[in-house]
Design a protein around this motif. Structure first.
Motif, PDB file in Angstrom:
ATOM      1  N   ILE A  68       0.879  -1.170   0.000  1.00  0.00           N
ATOM      2  CA  ILE A  68       0.000   0.000   0.000  1.00  0.00           C
ATOM      3  C   ILE A  68       0.913   1.216   0.000  1.00  0.00           C
ATOM      4  N   PRO A  69       0.629   2.250  -0.819  1.00  0.00           N
ATOM      5  CA  PRO A  69       1.511   3.419  -0.880  1.00  0.00           C
ATOM      6  C   PRO A  69       1.763   4.038   0.503  1.00  0.00           C
ATOM      7  N   ASP A  70       3.009   4.416   0.745  1.00  0.00           N
ATOM      8  CA  ASP A  70       3.396   4.994   2.030  1.00  0.00           C
ATOM      9  C   ASP A  70       2.561   6.220   2.392  1.00  0.00           C
ATOM     10  N   ASP A  71       2.285   7.097   1.403  1.00  0.00           N
ATOM     11  CA  ASP A  71       1.547   8.320   1.714  1.00  0.00           C
ATOM     12  C   ASP A  71       0.111   8.037   2.145  1.00  0.00           C
ATOM     13  N   VAL A  72      -0.487   6.976   1.628  1.00  0.00           N
ATOM     14  CA  VAL A  72      -1.842   6.590   2.042  1.00  0.00           C
ATOM     15  C   VAL A  72      -1.836   6.169   3.513  1.00  0.00           C
ATOM     16  N   LEU A  73      -0.891   5.310   3.883  1.00  0.00           N
ATOM     17  CA  LEU A  73      -0.805   4.852   5.272  1.00  0.00           C
ATOM     18  C   LEU A  73      -0.393   5.981   6.214  1.00  0.00           C
ATOM     19  N   ALA A  74       0.531   6.830   5.777  1.00  0.00           N
ATOM     20  CA  ALA A  74       0.983   7.948   6.619  1.00  0.00           C
ATOM     21  C   ALA A  74      -0.180   8.881   6.942  1.00  0.00           C
ATOM     22  N   LYS A  75      -0.981   9.188   5.945  1.00  0.00           N
ATOM     23  CA  LYS A  75      -2.132  10.067   6.191  1.00  0.00           C
ATOM     24  C   LYS A  75      -3.165   9.375   7.080  1.00  0.00           C
ATOM     25  N   SER A  76      -3.387   8.091   6.861  1.00  0.00           N
ATOM     26  CA  SER A  76      -4.369   7.344   7.653  1.00  0.00           C
ATOM     27  C   SER A  76      -3.995   7.286   9.129  1.00  0.00           C
ATOM     28  N   PHE A  77      -2.707   7.094   9.407  1.00  0.00           N
ATOM     29  CA  PHE A  77      -2.252   6.951  10.786  1.00  0.00           C
ATOM     30  C   PHE A  77      -1.672   8.247  11.362  1.00  0.00           C
ATOM     31  N   GLN A  78      -1.657   9.298  10.564  1.00  0.00           N
ATOM     32  CA  GLN A  78      -1.163  10.613  10.974  1.00  0.00           C
ATOM     33  C   GLN A  78       0.269  10.546  11.496  1.00  0.00           C
ATOM     34  N   VAL A  79       1.126   9.865  10.721  1.00  0.00           N
ATOM     35  CA  VAL A  79       2.552   9.774  11.020  1.00  0.00           C
ATOM     36  C   VAL A  79       3.321  10.092   9.737  1.00  0.00           C
ATOM     37  N   ASP A  80       4.649  10.193   9.825  1.00  0.00           N
ATOM     38  CA  ASP A  80       5.433  10.456   8.622  1.00  0.00           C
ATOM     39  C   ASP A  80       5.742   9.152   7.880  1.00  0.00           C
ATOM     40  N   THR A  81       6.215   9.292   6.651  1.00  0.00           N
ATOM     41  CA  THR A  81       6.475   8.102   5.832  1.00  0.00           C
ATOM     42  C   THR A  81       7.639   7.266   6.374  1.00  0.00           C
ATOM     43  N   ASP A  82       8.573   7.887   7.100  1.00  0.00           N
ATOM     44  CA  ASP A  82       9.657   7.104   7.701  1.00  0.00           C
ATOM     45  C   ASP A  82       9.113   6.102   8.724  1.00  0.00           C
ATOM     46  N   THR A  83       8.106   6.517   9.484  1.00  0.00           N
ATOM     47  CA  THR A  83       7.470   5.612  10.447  1.00  0.00           C
ATOM     48  C   THR A  83       6.789   4.461   9.724  1.00  0.00           C
ATOM     49  N   ILE A  84       6.122   4.771   8.621  1.00  0.00           N
ATOM     50  CA  ILE A  84       5.455   3.723   7.826  1.00  0.00           C
ATOM     51  C   ILE A  84       6.487   2.742   7.276  1.00  0.00           C
ATOM     52  N   LYS A  85       7.594   3.244   6.771  1.00  0.00           N
ATOM     53  CA  LYS A  85       8.643   2.360   6.242  1.00  0.00           C
ATOM     54  C   LYS A  85       9.195   1.451   7.335  1.00  0.00           C
ATOM     55  N   LEU A  86       9.361   1.982   8.536  1.00  0.00           N
ATOM     56  CA  LEU A  86       9.827   1.165   9.658  1.00  0.00           C
ATOM     57  C   LEU A  86       8.822   0.058   9.974  1.00  0.00           C
ATOM     58  N   LEU A  87       7.542   0.409  10.025  1.00  0.00           N
ATOM     59  CA  LEU A  87       6.509  -0.599  10.292  1.00  0.00           C
ATOM     60  C   LEU A  87       6.474  -1.656   9.197  1.00  0.00           C
ATOM     61  N   LYS A  88       6.556  -1.239   7.942  1.00  0.00           N
ATOM     62  CA  LYS A  88       6.547  -2.196   6.832  1.00  0.00           C
ATOM     63  C   LYS A  88       7.721  -3.163   6.917  1.00  0.00           C
ATOM     64  N   SER A  89       8.869  -2.684   7.379  1.00  0.00           N
ATOM     65  CA  SER A  89      10.054  -3.547   7.458  1.00  0.00           C
ATOM     66  C   SER A  89       9.842  -4.709   8.424  1.00  0.00           C
ATOM     67  N   LYS A  90       8.955  -4.538   9.391  1.00  0.00           N
ATOM     68  CA  LYS A  90       8.678  -5.590  10.380  1.00  0.00           C
ATOM     69  C   LYS A  90       7.756  -6.681   9.827  1.00  0.00           C
ATOM     70  N   PHE A  91       7.065  -6.399   8.701  1.00  0.00           N
ATOM     71  CA  PHE A  91       6.078  -7.331   8.163  1.00  0.00           C
ATOM     72  C   PHE A  91       6.415  -7.852   6.775  1.00  0.00           C
ATOM     73  N   GLN A  92       7.596  -7.537   6.263  1.00  0.00           N
ATOM     74  CA  GLN A  92       7.978  -8.002   4.935  1.00  0.00           C
ATOM     75  C   GLN A  92       8.206  -9.493   4.933  1.00  0.00           C
ATOM     76  N   LYS A  93       7.758 -10.127   3.866  1.00  0.00           N
ATOM     77  CA  LYS A  93       7.947 -11.579   3.719  1.00  0.00           C
ATOM     78  C   LYS A  93       9.323 -11.857   3.165  1.00  0.00           C
ATOM     79  N   GLY A  94       9.854 -13.005   3.532  1.00  0.00           N
ATOM     80  CA  GLY A  94      11.121 -13.452   2.957  1.00  0.00           C
ATOM     81  C   GLY A  94      12.242 -12.993   3.725  1.00  0.00           C
TER      82      GLY A  94
END
Length: 94
Positions: A68-94
């Motif tokens: 899901i695009p970082d800006d969509v999640l950042a706006k939804s959770f009212q955080v910056d895109t760096d926070t979203i990238k950190l969260l995504k790194s915890k759930f990446q497969k492989g």
């Protein structure tokens, strides 16, 4: 308006919907609507059930494929895109 949902298999589907078009989101799927236009957007949302089932939100939002695009999640959770990238790194497969 950009609309999208994540399937039960973790697959992310999205489309930019223009005036007069529609987009169906299967029952119980985590989804969003995001205005990517310059002006105001108007959408009509209709539900056919009050029993959506169970979805694991964190894995669905941050581990979707494709992402899901970082800006969509950042706006939804009212955080910056760096926070979203950190969260995504915890759930990446492989």
């Amino acid at each position: 308006m950009l609309v999208g949902f994540v399937s039960t298999e973790g697959r992310f589907y999205s489309k930019v919907v223009r005036a007069g078009e529609s987009f169906v989101i299967p029952r119980g799927m985590v989804h969003f609507q995001y205005n990517v236009g310059k002006g105001a957007a108007r959408a009509m949302t209709v539900f056919n059930s009050q029993l959506p089932g169970v979805v694991l939100a964190a894995q669905t939002l941050f581990g979707a494929d494709p992402e899901i695009p970082d800006d969509v999640l950042a706006k939804s959770f009212q955080v910056d895109t760096d926070t979203i990238k950190l969260l995504k790194s915890k759930f990446q497969k492989g």
